[in-house]
Design a protein around this motif. Structure first.
Motif, mmCIF file in Angstrom:
data_model
loop_
_atom_site.group_PDB
_atom_site.id
_atom_site.type_symbol
_atom_site.label_atom_id
_atom_site.label_comp_id
_atom_site.label_asym_id
_atom_site.label_seq_id
_atom_site.Cartn_x
_atom_site.Cartn_y
_atom_site.Cartn_z
ATOM 1 N N ILE A 148 50.431 44.389 27.766
ATOM 2 C CA ILE A 148 49.373 43.717 28.506
ATOM 3 C C ILE A 148 49.095 44.493 29.788
ATOM 4 C CG2 ILE A 148 49.764 41.415 27.537
ATOM 5 C CD1 ILE A 148 51.361 40.694 30.030
ATOM 6 N N VAL A 149 47.883 44.297 30.321
ATOM 7 C CA VAL A 149 47.469 44.957 31.560
ATOM 8 C C VAL A 149 46.781 43.936 32.455
ATOM 9 C CG1 VAL A 149 47.224 47.262 30.525
ATOM 10 C CG2 VAL A 149 45.275 45.697 30.532
ATOM 11 N N LYS A 150 46.701 44.258 33.734
ATOM 12 C CA LYS A 150 46.027 43.393 34.695
ATOM 13 C C LYS A 150 44.565 43.218 34.275
ATOM 14 C CE LYS A 150 47.462 43.684 38.907
ATOM 15 N NZ LYS A 150 47.713 44.089 40.292
ATOM 16 N N CYS A 151 44.052 42.007 34.357
ATOM 17 C CA CYS A 151 42.676 41.710 33.952
ATOM 18 C C CYS A 151 41.690 42.517 34.806
ATOM 19 C CB CYS A 151 42.409 40.208 34.117
ATOM 20 S SG CYS A 151 40.706 39.735 33.712
ATOM 21 N N PRO A 152 40.778 43.249 34.164
ATOM 22 C CA PRO A 152 39.823 44.060 34.922
ATOM 23 C C PRO A 152 38.694 43.235 35.562
ATOM 24 C CG PRO A 152 39.413 44.294 32.579
ATOM 25 C CD PRO A 152 40.659 43.455 32.723
ATOM 26 N N LYS A 153 38.528 41.990 35.116
ATOM 27 C CA LYS A 153 37.447 41.168 35.676
ATOM 28 C C LYS A 153 37.872 40.486 36.975
ATOM 29 C CE LYS A 153 33.981 37.735 34.654
ATOM 30 N NZ LYS A 153 33.194 37.124 33.627
ATOM 31 N N CYS A 154 39.067 39.912 36.999
ATOM 32 C CA CYS A 154 39.523 39.193 38.202
ATOM 33 C C CYS A 154 40.567 39.981 38.983
ATOM 34 C CB CYS A 154 40.064 37.821 37.826
ATOM 35 S SG CYS A 154 41.609 37.868 36.873
ATOM 36 N N TRP A 155 40.917 41.178 38.503
ATOM 37 C CA TRP A 155 41.910 42.046 39.131
ATOM 38 C C TRP A 155 43.270 41.364 39.270
ATOM 39 C CZ3 TRP A 155 40.393 46.776 38.744
ATOM 40 C CH2 TRP A 155 39.029 47.058 38.794
ATOM 41 N N GLY A 156 43.605 40.553 38.264
ATOM 42 C CA GLY A 156 44.923 39.927 38.224
ATOM 43 C C GLY A 156 45.074 38.697 39.104
ATOM 44 N N LYS A 157 43.968 38.131 39.573
ATOM 45 C CA LYS A 157 44.050 36.915 40.393
ATOM 46 C C LYS A 157 44.025 35.654 39.539
ATOM 47 C CE LYS A 157 40.548 38.113 42.845
ATOM 48 N NZ LYS A 157 39.436 38.230 43.748
ATOM 49 N N GLY A 158 43.387 35.730 38.371
ATOM 50 C CA GLY A 158 43.284 34.562 37.497
ATOM 51 C C GLY A 158 42.030 33.739 37.749
ATOM 52 N N TYR A 159 41.268 34.103 38.777
ATOM 53 C CA TYR A 159 40.040 33.374 39.098
ATOM 54 C C TYR A 159 38.985 34.366 39.584
ATOM 55 C CZ TYR A 159 41.831 33.908 43.837
ATOM 56 O OH TYR A 159 42.323 34.435 45.003
ATOM 57 N N THR A 160 37.730 33.938 39.544
ATOM 58 C CA THR A 160 36.617 34.758 40.022
ATOM 59 C C THR A 160 35.780 33.931 40.994
ATOM 60 O OG1 THR A 160 35.245 34.089 38.147
ATOM 61 C CG2 THR A 160 36.485 36.144 37.900
ATOM 62 N N GLY A 161 34.888 34.597 41.674
ATOM 63 C CA GLY A 161 33.994 33.914 42.616
ATOM 64 C C GLY A 161 34.506 33.984 44.036
ATOM 65 N N ARG A 162 33.699 33.447 44.915
ATOM 66 C CA ARG A 162 34.077 33.379 46.328
ATOM 67 C C ARG A 162 34.867 32.099 46.574
ATOM 68 N NH1 ARG A 162 31.437 37.370 49.065
ATOM 69 N NH2 ARG A 162 29.527 38.140 48.103
ATOM 70 N N GLU A 163 35.458 31.987 47.756
ATOM 71 C CA GLU A 163 36.347 30.871 48.060
ATOM 72 C C GLU A 163 35.736 29.517 47.737
ATOM 73 O OE1 GLU A 163 39.001 29.196 51.779
ATOM 74 O OE2 GLU A 163 38.222 31.240 51.837
ATOM 75 N N SER A 164 34.473 29.332 48.035
ATOM 76 C CA SER A 164 33.840 28.027 47.793
ATOM 77 C C SER A 164 33.483 27.808 46.321
ATOM 78 C CB SER A 164 32.586 27.876 48.666
ATOM 79 O OG SER A 164 31.666 28.910 48.344
ATOM 80 N N THR A 165 33.479 28.892 45.527
ATOM 81 C CA THR A 165 33.076 28.757 44.117
ATOM 82 C C THR A 165 34.109 29.324 43.150
ATOM 83 O OG1 THR A 165 31.892 30.881 44.186
ATOM 84 C CG2 THR A 165 30.623 28.878 44.706
#
Length: 180
Positions: A148-165
């Protein structure tokens, strides 16, 4: 050491190796709780499951050095307990000092994840590589092993978007990693 019925059942489920030869185990069990190096069989495979020094974890690197000094041309697999969300086993960063290969296992959803830490003299990129897998047959076998590799979409954070979204990453489903 005495082989329990539970241990025998688990060993019988391991079809990938012949643990019994001429009706006898091909290994010895020792009930070790201290002086680990005294039980090391030089030039052999030794598994220490697990090194425990409650309240004195700072001594684990000395125990590992004493095992390494006695192993000769053999191999020692020294298991340490590790708290969730920490990089190193009990004893901290010093636990990798005498290891030739340092691996950690962490939860990965309903599976497990193995991460390579220190690798002495690798023959290519090794440190940081990760594999996910299931433990099946009541702990006897590994299944569905894959890198497995770090997710290229969220860079391994597990979430996307800005703080409010913030929302869970759709690509990795919040797991932070994807199959390579």
């Amino acid at each position: 050491g005495k082989i329990t019925p539970k241990f025998k059942r688990r060993m019988r489920r391991m079809k990938w190796v012949n643990w019994i030869e001429d009706g006898k185990p091909r290994f010895q069990l020792y009930p070790v709780g201290s002086d680990y190096e005294d039980y090391v069989q030089p030039d052999s495979l030794n598994v220490v499951d697990w090194i425990s020094l409650p309240g004195e974890y700072y001594l684990i690197d000395a125990v590992m050095k004493s095992i390494k000094d006695k192993i000769g041309h053999g191999l020692a697999v020294a298991v340490l307990q590790k708290n969730k969300n920490v990089e190193y086993g009990e004893g901290g960063e010093r636990t990798e000092r005498y290891a030739d290969v340092y691996m950690t296992i962490d939860p990965y959803g309903n599976e497990s994840m193995l991460t390579l830490g220190k690798v002495k003299a690798p023959k290519g990129k090794a440190t940081g590589r990760m594999w996910a897998f299931n433990i099946v047959d009541f702990g006897a076998n590994l299944h569905n092993i894959r890198e497995i590799v770090k997710c290229p979409k969220c860079w391994g954070k597990g979430y996307t978007g800005r703080e409010s979204t913030y929302r869970r990453c759709e690509l990795c489903e919040g797991k932070k990693f994807i199959d390579k």
